[in-house]
Design an enzyme around this catalytic site. Structure first.
Site, PDB file in Angstrom:
ATOM      1  N   SER A 283      -9.226  27.831  15.203  1.00  0.00           N
ATOM      2  CA  SER A 283     -10.124  28.702  15.959  1.00  0.00           C
ATOM      3  C   SER A 283     -10.866  27.849  16.977  1.00  0.00           C
ATOM      4  O   SER A 283     -11.104  26.662  16.751  1.00  0.00           O
ATOM      5  CB  SER A 283     -11.101  29.371  15.000  1.00  0.00           C
ATOM      6  OG  SER A 283     -12.335  29.607  15.626  1.00  0.00           O
ATOM      7  N   GLU A 296       1.201  36.968  12.698  1.00  0.00           N
ATOM      8  CA  GLU A 296       0.623  38.080  13.467  1.00  0.00           C
ATOM      9  C   GLU A 296       1.454  38.349  14.723  1.00  0.00           C
ATOM     10  O   GLU A 296       1.626  39.490  15.144  1.00  0.00           O
ATOM     11  CB  GLU A 296      -0.836  37.769  13.802  1.00  0.00           C
ATOM     12  CG  GLU A 296      -1.707  37.755  12.546  1.00  0.00           C
ATOM     13  CD  GLU A 296      -3.031  37.037  12.729  1.00  0.00           C
ATOM     14  OE1 GLU A 296      -3.454  36.824  13.883  1.00  0.00           O
ATOM     15  OE2 GLU A 296      -3.648  36.686  11.705  1.00  0.00           O
ATOM     16  N   TYR A 323      26.449  58.591  36.516  1.00  0.00           N
ATOM     17  CA  TYR A 323      25.614  57.409  36.755  1.00  0.00           C
ATOM     18  C   TYR A 323      24.394  57.732  37.606  1.00  0.00           C
ATOM     19  O   TYR A 323      24.486  58.488  38.581  1.00  0.00           O
ATOM     20  CB  TYR A 323      26.404  56.279  37.450  1.00  0.00           C
ATOM     21  CG  TYR A 323      25.507  55.076  37.711  1.00  0.00           C
ATOM     22  CD1 TYR A 323      25.286  54.130  36.727  1.00  0.00           C
ATOM     23  CD2 TYR A 323      24.821  54.943  38.923  1.00  0.00           C
ATOM     24  CE1 TYR A 323      24.426  53.058  36.932  1.00  0.00           C
ATOM     25  CE2 TYR A 323      23.959  53.868  39.145  1.00  0.00           C
ATOM     26  CZ  TYR A 323      23.759  52.928  38.139  1.00  0.00           C
ATOM     27  OH  TYR A 323      22.901  51.883  38.343  1.00  0.00           O
ATOM     28  N   LYS A 331      19.357  47.127  31.040  1.00  0.00           N
ATOM     29  CA  LYS A 331      19.530  45.692  30.776  1.00  0.00           C
ATOM     30  C   LYS A 331      18.196  45.015  30.446  1.00  0.00           C
ATOM     31  O   LYS A 331      18.083  44.284  29.465  1.00  0.00           O
ATOM     32  CB  LYS A 331      20.164  44.997  31.986  1.00  0.00           C
ATOM     33  CG  LYS A 331      21.650  44.815  31.881  1.00  0.00           C
ATOM     34  CD  LYS A 331      22.436  45.996  32.345  1.00  0.00           C
ATOM     35  CE  LYS A 331      22.244  46.285  33.819  1.00  0.00           C
ATOM     36  NZ  LYS A 331      22.620  47.685  34.129  1.00  0.00           N
TER      37      LYS A 331
HETATM   38  N1  ARG Z   1      23.305  47.201  38.826  1.00  0.00           N
HETATM   39  C1  ARG Z   1      23.786  48.517  38.556  1.00  0.00           C
HETATM   40  C2  ARG Z   1      23.320  48.979  37.168  1.00  0.00           C
HETATM   41  O1  ARG Z   1      23.141  48.187  36.348  1.00  0.00           O
HETATM   42  C3  ARG Z   1      25.276  48.563  38.569  1.00  0.00           C
HETATM   43  C4  ARG Z   1      25.830  49.903  38.758  1.00  0.00           C
HETATM   44  C5  ARG Z   1      25.595  50.343  40.147  1.00  0.00           C
HETATM   45  N2  ARG Z   1      26.194  51.594  40.419  1.00  0.00           N
HETATM   46  C6  ARG Z   1      25.795  52.417  41.388  1.00  0.00           C
HETATM   47  N3  ARG Z   1      26.407  53.532  41.502  1.00  0.00           N
HETATM   48  N4  ARG Z   1      24.749  52.125  42.130  1.00  0.00           N
HETATM   49  O2  ARG Z   1      23.094  50.107  36.930  1.00  0.00           O
END
Ligand code: ARG
Length: 464
Positions: A283, A296, A323, A331
């Site tokens: 401390s 902790e 997408y 990520k």
């Molecule tokens: N860096 C992009 C991701 O992780 C890769 C895919 C990109 N695709 C697109 N249609 N912009 O999502």
């Protein structure tokens, strides 16, 4: 095919203004996804090998691309590669560099694929190998627990319910409870691989490709079990991310529980263990303090991993197919969770290697709270033909008597006991012995010394 001058975006023919600097800043993920470089190169090599096998590109171009990719891998490993935010992500950074190294042949690399399938391929490969890393870490942790358990089969302590003394148990048995959890964590992580093991490469943007590609070839090359079935699902699916995040959450939950346990045991009130100086901190004002900060830290970090799981669930819940940029955050979330757990397992391992049970204090505490009361009730059932409920009542009366007279059950004389239950004989006194109590729990999975020895042996064979 558009020429790719190195400072221009791939899509510069269509979009003729540079992205605003602000968007370049927030839209770029290179700082995060550069961690996928190995998998990206692996995926690309498998892809171009397939393209050439299918005669979509020549073997000369294939070799050129592979040579370039290997050079890029070396550059990244040797920290010679300059990542550029302007090129958004790891895929474009590598492709851009490839143009620089091998020239226009690089333009063939993206035939019959999209970043949409590319990124999931990379990510699945990364999660696969990271799962193996966590698995190896968990094995180390389990071995540490086994070692400590083996040294503490006869170390008796109170087992708790509601944090009140309940029944005596062996410290080994207590620790093996955590071993079971980590063993399940291992299995949970590995089980995920079954679902994850489908190759996304070749579904391209979302609908597949008109090129005569061979997805079974890349599947084999990349170590997947089979290609994914549906191109739209493939691009939109992040279940494998959720599975990984959930498994990490549960494992960090277990780590948090044992951390909390050890914090309590280390507290001055309990004083059941002593942490070595290696795993405490001081401390700034109270010179006497030795605080269990690493524990902790573990307890606190679990919160972050739950948050990551929730972030991902929330990102996905409103997304139509397929997408969207929203998905890019997967990520960062996964890397954070992985790093946290990876560190946490190491830290817990270190703490476990650096604590000593305060055996005397453990047995002293186990002597409080009439922890052998259930043994007495069981004895009355077994040897005096009582129903368990009658035996329970009689035992409660004996506990009341002991409590009123401020004595422990093992300090009662036979006479005192017989005043409440006349049928009792001398051998009842053995019932209050803590060791006898622990050792009497011979039912499968119970805390008897023999059971523990067998369990340790069984695990030692698995974790040699
Ligand atoms: N860096 C992009 C991701 O992780 C890769 C895919 C990109 N695709 C697109 N249609 N912009 O999502």
């Amino acid at each position: 095919m558009s020429r790719n001058k190195n400072n221009q975006a791939i899509w510069n023919k269509r979009i003729n203004k540079n992205s605003s600097i602000l968007f370049q800043e927030i839209g770029s993920s290179i700082d995060v996804d550069k961690r996928l470089f190995k998998e990206d190169i692996l995926g690309s090599i498998a892809h171009v090998k397939m393209l050439s096998k299918q005669k979509i590109i020549s073997s000369k171009i294939r070799n050129n691309i592979i040579k370039g990719l290997k050079k890029i891998e070396k550059e990244i490993l040797n920290k010679k590669f300059i990542f550029n935010k302007k090129h958004e992500d790891i895929h474009m950074n590598i492709e851009k560099r490839l143009f620089k190294i091998i020239g226009n042949d690089a333009g063939f690399i993206h035939t019959g694929r999209s970043r949409n399938d590319q990124v999931i391929t990379d990510f699945k490969l990364w999660i696969k190998s990271s799962t193996q890393k966590l698995d190896r870490k968990l094995i180390r942790l389990i071995k540490t627990i086994l070692k400590i358990a083996n040294n503490n089969i006869q170390t008796i302590m109170p087992g708790f319910t509601h944090l009140k003394n309940a029944q005596p148990v062996s410290l080994a048995h207590y620790l093996l409870a955590y071993l079971e959890m980590f063993q399940r964590d291992k299995k949970r992580l590995l089980n995920n691989l079954e679902n994850l093991n489908e190759n996304p490469l070749g579904v391209a943007a979302l609908s597949g490709t008109s090129f005569n590609i061979d997805r079974f070839f890349t599947t084999k090359k990349l170590g997947f079990k089979k290609p994914t079935n549906n191109s739209i699902d493939t691009v939109a699916d992040r279940d494998f991310v959720l599975d990984f995040l959930y498994s990490i959450s549960v494992c960090s939950l277990h780590i948090s529980r044992i951390a909390e346990e050890l914090i309590i045991w280390n507290s001055d009130g309990f004083n059941l263990i002593k942490l070595s100086d290696k795993v405490v901190t001081g401390s700034s004002i109270m010179p006497q303090k030795k605080n269990p900060d690493p524990l902790e830290y573990l307890r606190g970090k679990a919160g972050g991993t739950f948050g990551n799981l929730f972030s991902m669930l929330t990102i996905l819940k409103g997304l139509p197919l397929s997408y969207f940029k929203d998905l890019q955050d997967d990520k960062e979330i996964v890397f954070r969770s992985f790093d946290t757990l990876n560190n946490s397992i190491s830290i817990l391992n270190e703490v476990l290697n650096n604590f000593k049970p305060n055996k005397l204090k453990m047995i002293k505490l186990a002597n409080k709270g009439f922890v052998t009361a259930t043994d007495l009730a069981d004895y009355l059932v077994k040897y005096h033909g009582k129903t368990f409920r009658d035996a329970y009542q009689k035992t409660a009366m004996i506990v009341n008597y002991a409590e009123k007279n401020n004595i422990k059950l093992n300090e009662l004389s036979l006479k005192e006991l017989q005043k409440i239950e006349p049928c009792l004989k001398t051998n009842v006194l053995n019932i209050f012995d803590l060791k006898n109590s622990v050792n009497s729990k011979k039912s499968f999975g119970g805390t008897s010394f023999n059971n523990i020895k067998k369990m340790i042996l069984k695990y030692k064979k698995i974790y040699k």
